[in-house]
Design a protein around this motif. Sequence first.
Motif, PDB file in Angstrom:
ATOM      1  N   CYS A 110      55.687  61.021  44.534  1.00 53.18           N
ATOM      2  CA  CYS A 110      56.669  61.872  45.217  1.00 53.18           C
ATOM      3  C   CYS A 110      58.041  61.197  45.184  1.00 53.18           C
ATOM      4  O   CYS A 110      58.184  60.050  45.609  1.00 53.18           O
ATOM      5  CB  CYS A 110      56.236  62.114  46.667  1.00 53.18           C
ATOM      6  N   LYS A 111      59.035  61.893  44.669  1.00 50.20           N
ATOM      7  CA  LYS A 111      60.376  61.316  44.582  1.00 50.20           C
ATOM      8  C   LYS A 111      61.016  61.163  45.965  1.00 50.20           C
ATOM      9  O   LYS A 111      61.939  60.361  46.142  1.00 50.20           O
ATOM     10  CB  LYS A 111      61.274  62.198  43.704  1.00 50.20           C
ATOM     11  N   LYS A 112      60.518  61.908  46.942  1.00 51.34           N
ATOM     12  CA  LYS A 112      61.117  61.893  48.273  1.00 51.34           C
ATOM     13  C   LYS A 112      60.624  60.730  49.131  1.00 51.34           C
ATOM     14  O   LYS A 112      61.415  60.000  49.721  1.00 51.34           O
ATOM     15  CB  LYS A 112      60.840  63.219  48.989  1.00 51.34           C
ATOM     16  N   CYS A 113      59.310  60.518  49.177  1.00 47.88           N
ATOM     17  CA  CYS A 113      58.756  59.472  50.062  1.00 47.88           C
ATOM     18  C   CYS A 113      58.009  58.365  49.337  1.00 47.88           C
ATOM     19  O   CYS A 113      57.665  57.352  49.930  1.00 47.88           O
ATOM     20  CB  CYS A 113      57.848  60.105  51.118  1.00 47.88           C
ATOM     21  N   GLY A 114      57.731  58.537  48.043  1.00 50.69           N
ATOM     22  CA  GLY A 114      57.061  57.490  47.273  1.00 50.69           C
ATOM     23  C   GLY A 114      55.546  57.569  47.274  1.00 50.69           C
ATOM     24  O   GLY A 114      54.886  56.733  46.657  1.00 50.69           O
ATOM     25  N   ARG A 115      54.967  58.530  47.957  1.00 51.21           N
ATOM     26  CA  ARG A 115      53.510  58.688  47.977  1.00 51.21           C
ATOM     27  C   ARG A 115      53.015  59.025  46.573  1.00 51.21           C
ATOM     28  O   ARG A 115      53.588  59.863  45.882  1.00 51.21           O
ATOM     29  CB  ARG A 115      53.127  59.804  48.959  1.00 51.21           C
ATOM     30  N   VAL A 116      51.933  58.355  46.152  1.00 54.22           N
ATOM     31  CA  VAL A 116      51.357  58.606  44.834  1.00 54.22           C
ATOM     32  C   VAL A 116      50.091  59.441  44.992  1.00 54.22           C
ATOM     33  O   VAL A 116      49.176  59.066  45.722  1.00 54.22           O
ATOM     34  CB  VAL A 116      51.022  57.293  44.099  1.00 54.22           C
ATOM     35  N   LEU A 117      50.068  60.565  44.306  1.00 58.22           N
ATOM     36  CA  LEU A 117      48.874  61.396  44.253  1.00 58.22           C
ATOM     37  C   LEU A 117      48.139  61.060  42.961  1.00 58.22           C
ATOM     38  O   LEU A 117      48.526  61.506  41.880  1.00 58.22           O
ATOM     39  CB  LEU A 117      49.247  62.887  44.280  1.00 58.22           C
ATOM     40  N   ALA A 118      47.124  60.233  43.075  1.00 54.88           N
ATOM     41  CA  ALA A 118      46.366  59.829  41.895  1.00 54.88           C
ATOM     42  C   ALA A 118      45.668  61.039  41.295  1.00 54.88           C
ATOM     43  O   ALA A 118      45.248  61.955  42.013  1.00 54.88           O
ATOM     44  CB  ALA A 118      45.348  58.757  42.265  1.00 54.88           C
ATOM     45  N   TYR A 119      45.532  61.024  39.981  1.00 53.69           N
ATOM     46  CA  TYR A 119      44.911  62.152  39.306  1.00 53.69           C
ATOM     47  C   TYR A 119      43.453  62.352  39.719  1.00 53.69           C
ATOM     48  O   TYR A 119      42.904  63.443  39.550  1.00 53.69           O
ATOM     49  CB  TYR A 119      45.000  61.981  37.789  1.00 53.69           C
ATOM     50  N   ASP A 120      42.826  61.293  40.231  1.00 57.53           N
ATOM     51  CA  ASP A 120      41.432  61.418  40.671  1.00 57.53           C
ATOM     52  C   ASP A 120      41.309  61.536  42.192  1.00 57.53           C
ATOM     53  O   ASP A 120      40.215  61.420  42.743  1.00 57.53           O
ATOM     54  CB  ASP A 120      40.606  60.228  40.182  1.00 57.53           C
ATOM     55  N   SER A 121      42.436  61.761  42.875  1.00 58.93           N
ATOM     56  CA  SER A 121      42.419  61.876  44.333  1.00 58.93           C
ATOM     57  C   SER A 121      42.002  63.288  44.752  1.00 58.93           C
ATOM     58  O   SER A 121      42.215  64.258  44.016  1.00 58.93           O
ATOM     59  CB  SER A 121      43.793  61.557  44.913  1.00 58.93           C
ATOM     60  N   PRO A 122      41.412  63.438  45.945  1.00 60.52           N
ATOM     61  CA  PRO A 122      41.022  64.766  46.436  1.00 60.52           C
ATOM     62  C   PRO A 122      42.210  65.725  46.511  1.00 60.52           C
ATOM     63  O   PRO A 122      42.065  66.910  46.200  1.00 60.52           O
ATOM     64  CB  PRO A 122      40.459  64.469  47.836  1.00 60.52           C
ATOM     65  N   GLU A 123      43.393  65.229  46.921  1.00 57.07           N
ATOM     66  CA  GLU A 123      44.572  66.090  47.047  1.00 57.07           C
ATOM     67  C   GLU A 123      44.951  66.716  45.709  1.00 57.07           C
ATOM     68  O   GLU A 123      45.233  67.917  45.623  1.00 57.07           O
ATOM     69  CB  GLU A 123      45.764  65.299  47.595  1.00 57.07           C
ATOM     70  N   PHE A 124      44.946  65.884  44.646  1.00 55.38           N
ATOM     71  CA  PHE A 124      45.338  66.406  43.334  1.00 55.38           C
ATOM     72  C   PHE A 124      44.262  67.325  42.763  1.00 55.38           C
ATOM     73  O   PHE A 124      44.579  68.361  42.168  1.00 55.38           O
ATOM     74  CB  PHE A 124      45.614  65.261  42.365  1.00 55.38           C
ATOM     75  N   LEU A 125      43.004  66.975  42.962  1.00 54.79           N
ATOM     76  CA  LEU A 125      41.918  67.814  42.459  1.00 54.79           C
ATOM     77  C   LEU A 125      41.904  69.169  43.161  1.00 54.79           C
ATOM     78  O   LEU A 125      41.623  70.199  42.534  1.00 54.79           O
ATOM     79  CB  LEU A 125      40.573  67.094  42.644  1.00 54.79           C
ATOM     80  N   ASN A 126      42.223  69.176  44.461  1.00 49.70           N
ATOM     81  CA  ASN A 126      42.308  70.442  45.189  1.00 49.70           C
ATOM     82  C   ASN A 126      43.451  71.295  44.660  1.00 49.70           C
ATOM     83  O   ASN A 126      43.347  72.522  44.579  1.00 49.70           O
ATOM     84  CB  ASN A 126      42.513  70.178  46.689  1.00 49.70           C
ATOM     85  N   PHE A 127      44.556  70.614  44.283  1.00 50.90           N
ATOM     86  CA  PHE A 127      45.697  71.331  43.718  1.00 50.90           C
ATOM     87  C   PHE A 127      45.317  71.997  42.405  1.00 50.90           C
ATOM     88  O   PHE A 127      45.684  73.145  42.136  1.00 50.90           O
ATOM     89  CB  PHE A 127      46.866  70.382  43.511  1.00 50.90           C
ATOM     90  N   ILE A 128      44.563  71.293  41.578  1.00 54.72           N
ATOM     91  CA  ILE A 128      44.133  71.847  40.292  1.00 54.72           C
ATOM     92  C   ILE A 128      43.285  73.097  40.513  1.00 54.72           C
ATOM     93  O   ILE A 128      43.463  74.120  39.833  1.00 54.72           O
ATOM     94  CB  ILE A 128      43.346  70.794  39.479  1.00 54.72           C
ATOM     95  N   GLU A 129      42.379  73.018  41.488  1.00 58.97           N
ATOM     96  CA  GLU A 129      41.531  74.168  41.776  1.00 58.97           C
ATOM     97  C   GLU A 129      42.365  75.349  42.278  1.00 58.97           C
ATOM     98  O   GLU A 129      42.145  76.499  41.898  1.00 58.97           O
ATOM     99  CB  GLU A 129      40.472  73.792  42.821  1.00 58.97           C
ATOM    100  N   THR A 130      43.344  75.061  43.139  1.00 63.26           N
ATOM    101  CA  THR A 130      44.218  76.111  43.663  1.00 63.26           C
ATOM    102  C   THR A 130      45.042  76.739  42.549  1.00 63.26           C
ATOM    103  O   THR A 130      45.223  77.964  42.494  1.00 63.26           O
ATOM    104  CB  THR A 130      45.165  75.538  44.739  1.00 63.26           C
ATOM    105  N   ALA A 131      45.554  75.895  41.652  1.00 63.48           N
ATOM    106  CA  ALA A 131      46.378  76.377  40.545  1.00 63.48           C
ATOM    107  C   ALA A 131      45.575  77.281  39.614  1.00 63.48           C
ATOM    108  O   ALA A 131      46.085  78.273  39.086  1.00 63.48           O
ATOM    109  CB  ALA A 131      46.963  75.203  39.779  1.00 63.48           C
ATOM    110  N   LYS A 132      44.308  76.951  39.403  1.00 62.31           N
ATOM    111  CA  LYS A 132      43.464  77.758  38.532  1.00 62.31           C
ATOM    112  C   LYS A 132      43.247  79.156  39.104  1.00 62.31           C
ATOM    113  O   LYS A 132      43.151  80.148  38.379  1.00 62.31           O
ATOM    114  CB  LYS A 132      42.110  77.067  38.322  1.00 62.31           C
ATOM    115  N   LYS A 133      43.173  79.186  40.444  1.00 58.72           N
ATOM    116  CA  LYS A 133      42.901  80.463  41.103  1.00 58.72           C
ATOM    117  C   LYS A 133      44.167  81.296  41.293  1.00 58.72           C
ATOM    118  O   LYS A 133      44.087  82.505  41.538  1.00 58.72           O
ATOM    119  CB  LYS A 133      42.247  80.215  42.463  1.00 58.72           C
TER     120      LYS A 133
END
Length: 317
Positions: A110-133
């Motif tokens: 994240c450019k704003k706070c520096g938090r890294v969303l790893a590609y294997d993290s639950p947050e990113f995987l949930n995003f992928i599922e949401t994007a598909k739908k």
Amino acid sequence: MAESNKYYGIAKDIAEELKVYELKYFREDKPVPFCGLYIYPATMHDYEAFSNCSSCLTLNKNEDPMGIRMSQLDYLVSKTQIQGEEGSLWSYKIQKLFEIIFHIKNGLKCKKCGRVLAYDSPEFLNFIETAKKAETTDDISQLLKCPDCEGNEFLEMIKILKDAKTNKYSLIIDGHTINKKDYDRLRQIVLFQNYPEYRDDSWVDAAVKQDYDERMRIKHNQNKLGASVERKMVCLSIATNYTFEQIYNMSIRKFMMALNIVDDLINYKIMKTATMSGFVSLPKGQTIEHWIYKEEKDMYGDSYKSKDELDSQVSSL
């Protein structure tokens, strides 16, 4: 055998840099400043992963006719472009290697706070599922929000960039650029930082290397001796006061040195006791090699001998 130069065959400027780093960083297991980043020594927690990925660093472009005109970095990237499983494996190795040595996770930062969303993290995987739908023609990347600050602008932690004009590659690690010259330095720094017995052999004639590898294969098959990493760790713990937790947190460099020194010490004590008791006698002029003070050996040890050494051995028969 003449005294060996551990940095033989390496570009002079890089060799001089390594000599400084040896005293300033390597022996104290300190991270090395590099292109705005830090190169950390790998620990025993990552022993198998680092060993498997280190082929990215030892890859010799000059052994492949297609790689002779390429830089080491371009040649490595070309491996990731091989179709099928092999290309995917090289991509994984590069990613994992950089995660280990730079202490990062591959993903979006994240450019704003520096938090890294790893590609294997639950947050990113949930995003992928949401994007598909999501049934939308909009840029789906806008759907991703940082869980900490709700920011939606991200930076790729590990990125391979190709220059449109030169067709040459560079690496972008956490926003820092590593060009082909930087990568040449990176290769040597990481290998010498983690492997105390490492020597660059890219300059050695291919036929000599092949002959040596075959000798080592035959020798290994004859001895039929081996030990898993776990067994080595248990042996070091038994022979010393190190706990398993301390060994796992130990750098690979210090683990290798400690294990070899313990073995040398045990052998030294056995030979010293045997000679002093009279059960064993050494040939005239030969002494027991001390467990601390060791002779610097050639890259290939005693696998090859000079003509003078052979003549001396023959005349003593």
